[in-house]
Design a protein around this motif. Structure first.
Motif, PDB file in Angstrom:
ATOM      1  N   GLY A 199      -1.965 -17.250 -50.934  1.00 30.83           N
ATOM      2  CA  GLY A 199      -3.369 -17.395 -51.295  1.00 30.83           C
ATOM      3  C   GLY A 199      -3.782 -16.420 -52.374  1.00 30.83           C
ATOM      4  O   GLY A 199      -4.590 -16.741 -53.248  1.00 30.83           O
ATOM      5  N   TRP A 202      -6.348 -13.236 -42.354  1.00 34.48           N
ATOM      6  CA  TRP A 202      -5.330 -14.212 -41.993  1.00 34.48           C
ATOM      7  C   TRP A 202      -5.134 -14.259 -40.482  1.00 34.48           C
ATOM      8  O   TRP A 202      -5.347 -13.275 -39.785  1.00 34.48           O
ATOM      9  CB  TRP A 202      -3.982 -13.831 -42.606  1.00 34.48           C
ATOM     10  N   THR A 211      -2.763 -20.179 -44.957  1.00 34.64           N
ATOM     11  CA  THR A 211      -3.731 -19.867 -46.003  1.00 34.64           C
ATOM     12  C   THR A 211      -4.823 -18.979 -45.406  1.00 34.64           C
ATOM     13  O   THR A 211      -4.980 -18.911 -44.185  1.00 34.64           O
ATOM     14  CB  THR A 211      -4.348 -21.142 -46.585  1.00 34.64           C
TER      15      THR A 211
END
Length: 322
Positions: A240, A270, A277
């Motif tokens: 990401g 996360w 993602t």
């Protein structure tokens, strides 16, 4: 705790660009900030001691050093001691009850110290330093020389982190693309060497709920998880960020939550068990974000610092306690 809740609190350090921030393990409102002039390239450095109060960020004291300060760690056996690592290869020990100057400075590294960490297990008097000279050193602040030097990395050591579970065990991350696991009884060679990708590894951290799991962040903008019982392949990979990951931290409040900061000016949250993602992306900086930490005492609270001379304390939506 009302004083630690939203909205975000900002602390500004004019003329000093943030490299590392860490909450005190003793006081939920207190944090230290290591910073340098001129983005750490030249000039002096400063350690800031800050309290987060209902009125905002309050500077308790600041301590100057002749070179940039790139990392800090609070002592695990004394609430008033902080260790920092400098661009001149020196490690400084500060007593925040004293008005100025370090109470000790030790210099053996021949290049920048980029990582300092204080042992959290039974050896709470031991400190690690990782350096651009490719070595890691073990220190007891009561001694005037290091106790051991760990050699084996072929490039800069960006991070050296004690295991929160296993006494005498630590991990290191390097520009030689490896993650290494060491035992302080065997400084001659690493116990485990993990080729952890095709890019420099800038940061690593231990999972706080499983002694066999570590997380790395690399120049290729990827976060990878590693199980020491089967390290041939990563157990997960997260994507990401768009630039190198400067620091990754495992949550002390959740087994699967992580936070990361990057040269892409963002901080990202996360959950490695459910998403590859980000759960959330924080964009409140205008320069490289270099420092990141979870508050051990306040679930869901994070501090970060960046080269834009701004340190932020906030509660990401994705990590709010249920």
């Amino acid at each position: 705790m009302a004083m630690m809740s939203r909205p975000p609190v900002a602390f500004r350090s004019p003329g000093r660009h943030g490299y590392s921030v860490q909450f005190s393990p003793y006081m939920p409102q207190r944090l230290g900030l290591a910073a340098g002039q001129n983005f750490g390239i030249a000039g002096s450095g400063t350690l800031f001691i800050i309290d987060i109060t209902p009125a905002g960020a309050v500077l308790l004291n600041h301590y100057d050093w002749s070179d940039g300060l790139f990392d800090l760690a609070w002592a695990e056996n004394n609430e008033n001691l902080v260790v920092t690592g400098g661009g001149d290869g020196a490690m400084q020990l500060w007593d925040i009850t004293q008005p100025k100057g370090p109470i000790k400075s030790l210099r053996e590294h021949t290049k920048e110290i980029y990582s300092v960490h204080w042992s959290q297990t039974r050896d709470q008097h031991l400190i690690l330093t990782g350096s651009w000279d490719k070595t890691i050193k073990l220190w007891d602040p009561l001694h005037s020389q290091s106790l051991a030097t760990f050699v084996g990395h072929q490039h800069i050591v960006y991070s050296a982190i004690w295991s929160p579970y296993v006494p005498g065990c630590f991990a290191s991350a390097s520009g030689d693309n490896t993650l290494r696991i060491w035992d302080i009884k065997r400084p001659q060679s690493a116990r485990i060497v993990i080729p952890a990708g095709n890019a420099e590894i800038i940061t690593c951290d231990w999972n706080k709920y499983d002694q066999n799991i570590l997380v790395t962040g690399s120049v290729d903008s990827k976060i990878r998880g590693w199980d020491l019982r089967n390290p041939r392949q990563p157990m997960f990979q997260l994507g990401g960020h768009t630039h190198a990951i400067r620091r990754v931290k495992c949550s002390p409040h959740s087994r699967t939550h992580l936070a990361s900061c990057s040269y892409d000016f963002t901080v990202r949250m996360w959950d490695f068990a459910t998403n590859s993602t980000p759960l959330e992306t924080i964009e409140h900086h205008t320069e490289f974000v270099c420092g990141l930490d979870f508050n051990l005492h306040v679930p869901g609270q994070i501090a970060d610092c960046a080269w834009d001379e701004k340190t932020m304390v906030y509660n990401p939506r994705s990590f709010q306690p249920s």
